[in-house]
Design an enzyme around this catalytic site. Structure first.
Site, PDB file in Angstrom:
ATOM      1  N   ASP A   7       0.865  -1.182   0.000  1.00 47.70           N
ATOM      2  CA  ASP A   7       0.000   0.000   0.000  1.00 47.70           C
ATOM      3  C   ASP A   7       0.898   1.227   0.000  1.00 47.70           C
ATOM      4  O   ASP A   7       2.077   1.156   0.352  1.00 47.70           O
ATOM      5  CB  ASP A   7      -0.935  -0.001   1.216  1.00 47.70           C
ATOM      6  CG  ASP A   7      -2.206   0.790   0.952  1.00 47.70           C
ATOM      7  OD1 ASP A   7      -3.247   0.180   0.641  1.00 47.70           O
ATOM      8  OD2 ASP A   7      -2.155   2.039   1.024  1.00 47.70           O
ATOM      9  N   THR A  40     -10.465   2.988  -8.383  1.00 46.76           N
ATOM     10  CA  THR A  40     -10.793   3.506  -9.715  1.00 46.76           C
ATOM     11  C   THR A  40     -12.044   4.371  -9.557  1.00 46.76           C
ATOM     12  O   THR A  40     -13.130   3.982  -9.988  1.00 46.76           O
ATOM     13  CB  THR A  40     -11.049   2.352 -10.706  1.00 46.76           C
ATOM     14  OG1 THR A  40     -12.000   1.436 -10.127  1.00 46.76           O
ATOM     15  CG2 THR A  40      -9.781   1.593 -11.024  1.00 46.76           C
ATOM     16  N   GLU A  97     -13.412  -8.519  -9.635  1.00 45.12           N
ATOM     17  CA  GLU A  97     -13.788  -9.032  -8.321  1.00 45.12           C
ATOM     18  C   GLU A  97     -15.268  -8.765  -8.062  1.00 45.12           C
ATOM     19  O   GLU A  97     -15.755  -7.684  -8.334  1.00 45.12           O
ATOM     20  CB  GLU A  97     -12.923  -8.355  -7.245  1.00 45.12           C
ATOM     21  CG  GLU A  97     -13.186  -8.830  -5.848  1.00 45.12           C
ATOM     22  CD  GLU A  97     -13.147 -10.358  -5.743  1.00 45.12           C
ATOM     23  OE1 GLU A  97     -12.140 -10.980  -6.111  1.00 45.12           O
ATOM     24  OE2 GLU A  97     -14.164 -10.940  -5.304  1.00 45.12           O
ATOM     25  N   LEU A 146     -16.761  -9.628  -4.898  1.00 47.50           N
ATOM     26  CA  LEU A 146     -17.061  -9.758  -3.468  1.00 47.50           C
ATOM     27  C   LEU A 146     -17.978  -8.640  -2.989  1.00 47.50           C
ATOM     28  O   LEU A 146     -18.027  -7.555  -3.559  1.00 47.50           O
ATOM     29  CB  LEU A 146     -15.770  -9.783  -2.643  1.00 47.50           C
ATOM     30  CG  LEU A 146     -14.852  -8.550  -2.628  1.00 47.50           C
ATOM     31  CD1 LEU A 146     -15.376  -7.435  -1.741  1.00 47.50           C
ATOM     32  CD2 LEU A 146     -13.461  -8.941  -2.168  1.00 47.50           C
ATOM     33  N   ARG A 147     -18.731  -8.947  -1.920  1.00 48.39           N
ATOM     34  CA  ARG A 147     -19.583  -7.950  -1.269  1.00 48.39           C
ATOM     35  C   ARG A 147     -18.939  -7.571   0.050  1.00 48.39           C
ATOM     36  O   ARG A 147     -18.495  -8.456   0.796  1.00 48.39           O
ATOM     37  CB  ARG A 147     -20.971  -8.529  -0.979  1.00 48.39           C
ATOM     38  CG  ARG A 147     -21.751  -8.945  -2.207  1.00 48.39           C
ATOM     39  CD  ARG A 147     -22.869  -9.905  -1.862  1.00 48.39           C
ATOM     40  NE  ARG A 147     -22.336 -11.158  -1.299  1.00 48.39           N
ATOM     41  CZ  ARG A 147     -23.073 -12.159  -0.835  1.00 48.39           C
ATOM     42  NH1 ARG A 147     -24.378 -12.067  -0.840  1.00 48.39           N
ATOM     43  NH2 ARG A 147     -22.507 -13.254  -0.349  1.00 48.39           N
ATOM     44  N   LYS A 175     -18.152  -7.383 -15.434  1.00 48.29           N
ATOM     45  CA  LYS A 175     -18.183  -6.711 -14.126  1.00 48.29           C
ATOM     46  C   LYS A 175     -19.169  -5.541 -14.125  1.00 48.29           C
ATOM     47  O   LYS A 175     -20.015  -5.416 -13.230  1.00 48.29           O
ATOM     48  CB  LYS A 175     -16.767  -6.237 -13.765  1.00 48.29           C
ATOM     49  CG  LYS A 175     -16.683  -5.415 -12.490  1.00 48.29           C
ATOM     50  CD  LYS A 175     -17.069  -6.215 -11.256  1.00 48.29           C
ATOM     51  CE  LYS A 175     -17.225  -5.289 -10.055  1.00 48.29           C
ATOM     52  NZ  LYS A 175     -17.784  -5.965  -8.886  1.00 48.29           N
ATOM     53  N   CYS A 220     -19.281   1.101  -5.049  1.00 50.02           N
ATOM     54  CA  CYS A 220     -19.284   0.496  -6.393  1.00 50.02           C
ATOM     55  C   CYS A 220     -20.441   0.922  -7.294  1.00 50.02           C
ATOM     56  O   CYS A 220     -20.213   1.449  -8.374  1.00 50.02           O
ATOM     57  CB  CYS A 220     -19.252  -1.025  -6.262  1.00 50.02           C
ATOM     58  SG  CYS A 220     -17.683  -1.627  -5.597  1.00 50.02           S
ATOM     59  N   LYS A 257     -20.588   4.619  -8.861  1.00 53.39           N
ATOM     60  CA  LYS A 257     -19.506   4.948  -9.808  1.00 53.39           C
ATOM     61  C   LYS A 257     -19.511   3.990 -11.010  1.00 53.39           C
ATOM     62  O   LYS A 257     -19.188   4.399 -12.125  1.00 53.39           O
ATOM     63  CB  LYS A 257     -18.145   4.952  -9.101  1.00 53.39           C
ATOM     64  CG  LYS A 257     -17.513   3.592  -8.890  1.00 53.39           C
ATOM     65  CD  LYS A 257     -16.077   3.706  -8.415  1.00 53.39           C
ATOM     66  CE  LYS A 257     -15.481   2.361  -8.034  1.00 53.39           C
ATOM     67  NZ  LYS A 257     -15.295   1.407  -9.111  1.00 53.39           N
ATOM     68  N   LYS A 293     -24.552   0.213   4.007  1.00 56.11           N
ATOM     69  CA  LYS A 293     -25.392  -0.955   4.298  1.00 56.11           C
ATOM     70  C   LYS A 293     -24.900  -1.500   5.632  1.00 56.11           C
ATOM     71  O   LYS A 293     -23.911  -1.002   6.188  1.00 56.11           O
ATOM     72  CB  LYS A 293     -25.284  -2.009   3.186  1.00 56.11           C
ATOM     73  CG  LYS A 293     -23.897  -2.619   3.034  1.00 56.11           C
ATOM     74  CD  LYS A 293     -23.907  -3.770   2.033  1.00 56.11           C
ATOM     75  CE  LYS A 293     -22.550  -4.452   2.019  1.00 56.11           C
ATOM     76  NZ  LYS A 293     -22.482  -5.590   1.095  1.00 56.11           N
TER      77      LYS A 293
HETATM   78  N1  LIG Z   1     -15.176  -2.471  -2.211  1.00 56.30           N
HETATM   79  C1  LIG Z   1     -15.826  -3.385  -2.895  1.00 56.30           C
HETATM   80  O1  LIG Z   1     -16.823  -3.943  -2.435  1.00 56.30           O
HETATM   81  C2  LIG Z   1     -15.367  -3.761  -4.284  1.00 56.30           C
HETATM   82  C3  LIG Z   1     -15.872  -4.926  -4.869  1.00 56.30           C
HETATM   83  C4  LIG Z   1     -15.433  -5.286  -6.146  1.00 56.30           C
HETATM   84  C5  LIG Z   1     -14.542  -4.469  -6.808  1.00 56.30           C
HETATM   85  N2  LIG Z   1     -14.076  -3.325  -6.231  1.00 56.30           N
HETATM   86  C6  LIG Z   1     -13.094  -2.515  -6.972  1.00 56.30           C
HETATM   87  O2  LIG Z   1     -11.802  -2.763  -6.427  1.00 56.30           O
HETATM   88  C7  LIG Z   1     -10.990  -1.581  -6.490  1.00 56.30           C
HETATM   89  C8  LIG Z   1     -10.499  -1.238  -5.095  1.00 56.30           C
HETATM   90  O3  LIG Z   1     -11.605  -0.951  -4.273  1.00 56.30           O
HETATM   91  P1  LIG Z   1     -11.505  -0.952  -2.682  1.00 56.30           P
HETATM   92  O4  LIG Z   1     -12.891  -0.793  -2.181  1.00 56.30           O
HETATM   93  O5  LIG Z   1     -10.677  -2.079  -2.230  1.00 56.30           O
HETATM   94  O6  LIG Z   1     -10.694   0.413  -2.452  1.00 56.30           O
HETATM   95  P2  LIG Z   1     -10.045   0.925  -1.083  1.00 56.30           P
HETATM   96  O7  LIG Z   1     -10.078   2.402  -1.155  1.00 56.30           O
HETATM   97  O8  LIG Z   1     -10.663   0.225   0.082  1.00 56.30           O
HETATM   98  O9  LIG Z   1      -8.523   0.411  -1.157  1.00 56.30           O
HETATM   99  C9  LIG Z   1      -7.591   0.907  -2.047  1.00 56.30           C
HETATM  100  C10 LIG Z   1      -6.216   0.872  -1.397  1.00 56.30           C
HETATM  101  O10 LIG Z   1      -5.253   1.224  -2.391  1.00 56.30           O
HETATM  102  C11 LIG Z   1      -4.258   2.016  -1.773  1.00 56.30           C
HETATM  103  N3  LIG Z   1      -3.524   2.783  -2.771  1.00 56.30           N
HETATM  104  C12 LIG Z   1      -3.886   3.931  -3.389  1.00 56.30           C
HETATM  105  N4  LIG Z   1      -2.918   4.327  -4.251  1.00 56.30           N
HETATM  106  C13 LIG Z   1      -1.924   3.409  -4.177  1.00 56.30           C
HETATM  107  C14 LIG Z   1      -0.660   3.274  -4.808  1.00 56.30           C
HETATM  108  N5  LIG Z   1      -0.239   4.159  -5.703  1.00 56.30           N
HETATM  109  N6  LIG Z   1       0.117   2.224  -4.463  1.00 56.30           N
HETATM  110  C15 LIG Z   1      -0.300   1.317  -3.543  1.00 56.30           C
HETATM  111  N7  LIG Z   1      -1.499   1.397  -2.917  1.00 56.30           N
HETATM  112  C16 LIG Z   1      -2.302   2.428  -3.216  1.00 56.30           C
HETATM  113  C17 LIG Z   1      -5.053   2.877  -0.792  1.00 56.30           C
HETATM  114  O11 LIG Z   1      -4.213   3.430   0.216  1.00 56.30           O
HETATM  115  C18 LIG Z   1      -6.072   1.873  -0.253  1.00 56.30           C
HETATM  116  O12 LIG Z   1      -5.604   1.218   0.912  1.00 56.30           O
HETATM  117  C19 LIG Z   1     -11.876  -0.523  -7.132  1.00 56.30           C
HETATM  118  O13 LIG Z   1     -11.648  -0.519  -8.511  1.00 56.30           O
HETATM  119  C20 LIG Z   1     -13.288  -1.026  -6.835  1.00 56.30           C
HETATM  120  O14 LIG Z   1     -14.221  -0.557  -7.777  1.00 56.30           O
HETATM  121  C21 LIG Z   1     -14.459  -2.964  -4.990  1.00 56.30           C
END
Ligand SMILES: NC(=O)c1ccc[n+]([C@@H]2O[C@H](COP(=O)([O-])OP(=O)(O)OC[C@H]3O[C@@H](n4cnc5c(N)ncnc54)[C@H](O)[C@@H]3O)[C@@H](O)[C@H]2O)c1
Length: 431
Positions: free
Chosen positions: A31, A87, A152, A154-155, A205, A261, A264, A322
């Site tokens: 991270d 994203t 991914e 996951l929920r 997705k 999600c 966006k 939620k």
């Molecule tokens: N949250 C969900 O339920 C979910 C489910 C499916 C898909 N997604 C997708 O997964 C992706 C991540 O979502 P998330 O909810 O885990 O996001 P999040 O914000 O919880 O986690 C992202 C992490 O990336 C880190 N980060 C940012 N810039 C970075 C860099 N340059 N180098 C290393 N780490 C860096 C941040 O510090 C953070 O800890 C998104 O595209 C989202 O749409 C999310």
């Protein structure tokens, strides 16, 4: 077993890292946030996710899971690099891929020949190609580095379970040998594996999330109609859900979908459609129904308060988008709270896990640590998140603490008859 780098230690990255380590792989999770990494290395989990603390502890103990600062540190020597970075929605509605692009530029020079970059973040059609192109520009030996889309599903709240027991694993890749290597990572996961071209995987997705958002807006629209014709949407959803072609899930009316999600991803899909010259008016309607749904909840609260909200004390239960998550991103509860504040209401709010953070985001919110305290002196109480604990509270005590016993249950969590018997003026959604 493979050596894997996971970039991003958020809801998706941390779950992916811990689960892949649990499946026997060697995982370095990176991270950009050094404090987050420091805490994770000690086994402190920054998010609320059932089962995750135990899996992280297991991985640390077995030395199959480590946490590092910086994507390149994790990616050097890795056979697979999973991109799990944000994203978010850009100003034009499209997915903002700037973090993905930065990370790809950062890892390109250190990738070993044969390494595979796996796009797990939600990225629009064309992103696999985009990552390949940036890798080439940034100094990776592109002929020796593979790229695959592996979205991914996951929920939040059941992320660990969903990762280890998915309905399907989708892999989008031009190169069959690379697709097989990625699918081998999931050999201990029992699920159908669907290998497609990258554009189809990316579309799967977005289409899945847009479809789920459509179900929610559909049942919200039906709920609104039920109110007009005196039907009960709960009965209607039940009667619909028994039809296997429809199913019970995502037929719960409420304040509209939210979270990190659906808002966006629907916006990004609409952007993709308009760039491709397709008028996706169905999805436009879904987004518009969702926007109006939160206004309907605000209107119900205004009516219950006597027609105006200026100076009116309102109690709020639930702030996360939620139940069973601490995530406040795009929470409908916060959107409702912000609208109530705009109209001059005085809000006192309680959430089982996210009160403090909500108070930081909406400083005008008076956040308290107890659900009864939240309704003290309130003219209206509103249930905005379906936390199970709200069902089991002492509603005689709630009624006694309130200025008047009025509830707007935006989640249909409470039993209307029981609430009315206790003397509450009760309003749910669509009943
Ligand atoms: N949250 C969900 O339920 C979910 C489910 C499916 C898909 N997604 C997708 O997964 C992706 C991540 O979502 P998330 O909810 O885990 O996001 P999040 O914000 O919880 O986690 C992202 C992490 O990336 C880190 N980060 C940012 N810039 C970075 C860099 N340059 N180098 C290393 N780490 C860096 C941040 O510090 C953070 O800890 C998104 O595209 C989202 O749409 C999310």
């Amino acid at each position: 077993m493979s050596s894997i780098a996971v970039v991003g230690a958020g809801y998706v990255g941390l779950t992916t890292a811990a689960c892949l380590a649990h499946l026997g792989h060697d995982v370095a999770c990176a991270d950009i946030d050094a404090e987050r990494v420091r805490r994770l290395a000690k086994g402190e989990i920054p998010i609320l996710e059932e089962g995750l603390p135990a899996l992280v502890a297991e991985g640390l103990e077995a030395r199959r899971l480590s946490f590092v600062v910086g994507a390149a540190t994790a990616a050097a020597n890795a056979e697979f690099v999973f991109l799990c970075v944000p994203t978010p929605q850009g100003d034009d509605g499209a997915a903002d891929l700037s973090v993905v692009e930065d990370v790809v530029r950062e890892i390109a020079p250190v990738l070993e020949p044969g390494a595979v970059v796996v796009n797990k973040s939600t990225m629009p059609v064309g992103s696999t190609r985009l990552v390949e192109r940036i890798l080439g520009e940034a100094g990776a030996v592109v002929d020796h580095v593979g790229v695959a889309s592996n979205p991914e599903f996951l929920r939040e709240g059941t992320a660990v379970h969903d990762f280890l027991h998915p309905n399907r694993v989708v892999i989008g890749c031009e190169d069959a040998a690379v697709a097989v290597r990625v699918s081998d990572l999931y050999s201990n996961v029992h699920a159908p594996i669907l290998v497609t071209d990258p554009a189809s995987a990316e579309m799967i997705k977005y289409a899945s999330n847009a479809f789920l958002a459509t179900k929610i807006s559909f049942i919200n629209a039906v709920a609104n109609l039920c109110e007009a014709v005196n039907a009960d949407v709960r009965e209607v959803a039940l009667g619909m859900g028994y039809d296997a072609r429809i199913g019970f899930e995502f037929l719960h009316p409420g304040p509209g979908y939210g979270g990190s999600c659906f808002p966006k991803d629907t916006a990004a899909l609409l952007h993709t459609a308009s760039s491709a010259g397709y008028d996706f008016s169905l999805l436009d309607g879904v987004v518009e129904v969702n926007r109006r749904q939160h206004e309907r909840i605000v209107a119900k609260i205004r009516t219950a308060a006597g027609g105006a909200l200026a100076g009116v004390p309102v109690g709020l239960w639930g702030l996360t988008f939620k139940a069973n998550t601490d995530d406040l991103r795009d929470s409908p509860a916060l959107a409702v709270a912000a609208s109530l504040l705009d109209e001059g209401a005085r809000l006192r709010a309680y959430d089982p896990v996210a009160g403090e953070e909500a108070g930081r985001r909406l400083p005008a919110l008076d956040v308290v640590a107890d659900p009864y305290e939240a309704c003290r002196g309130a003219r209206v109480l509103t249930v905005l998140t379906e936390w199970d604990e709200f069902r089991w509270l002492d509603f005689e005590r709630v009624a006694e603490t309130m200025e008047q016993a009025a509830v707007v249950d935006a989640r249909n969590l409470l039993d209307p008859l029981a609430m009315r018997r206790r003397g509450f003026a009760y309003q749910g959604v669509g009943r």
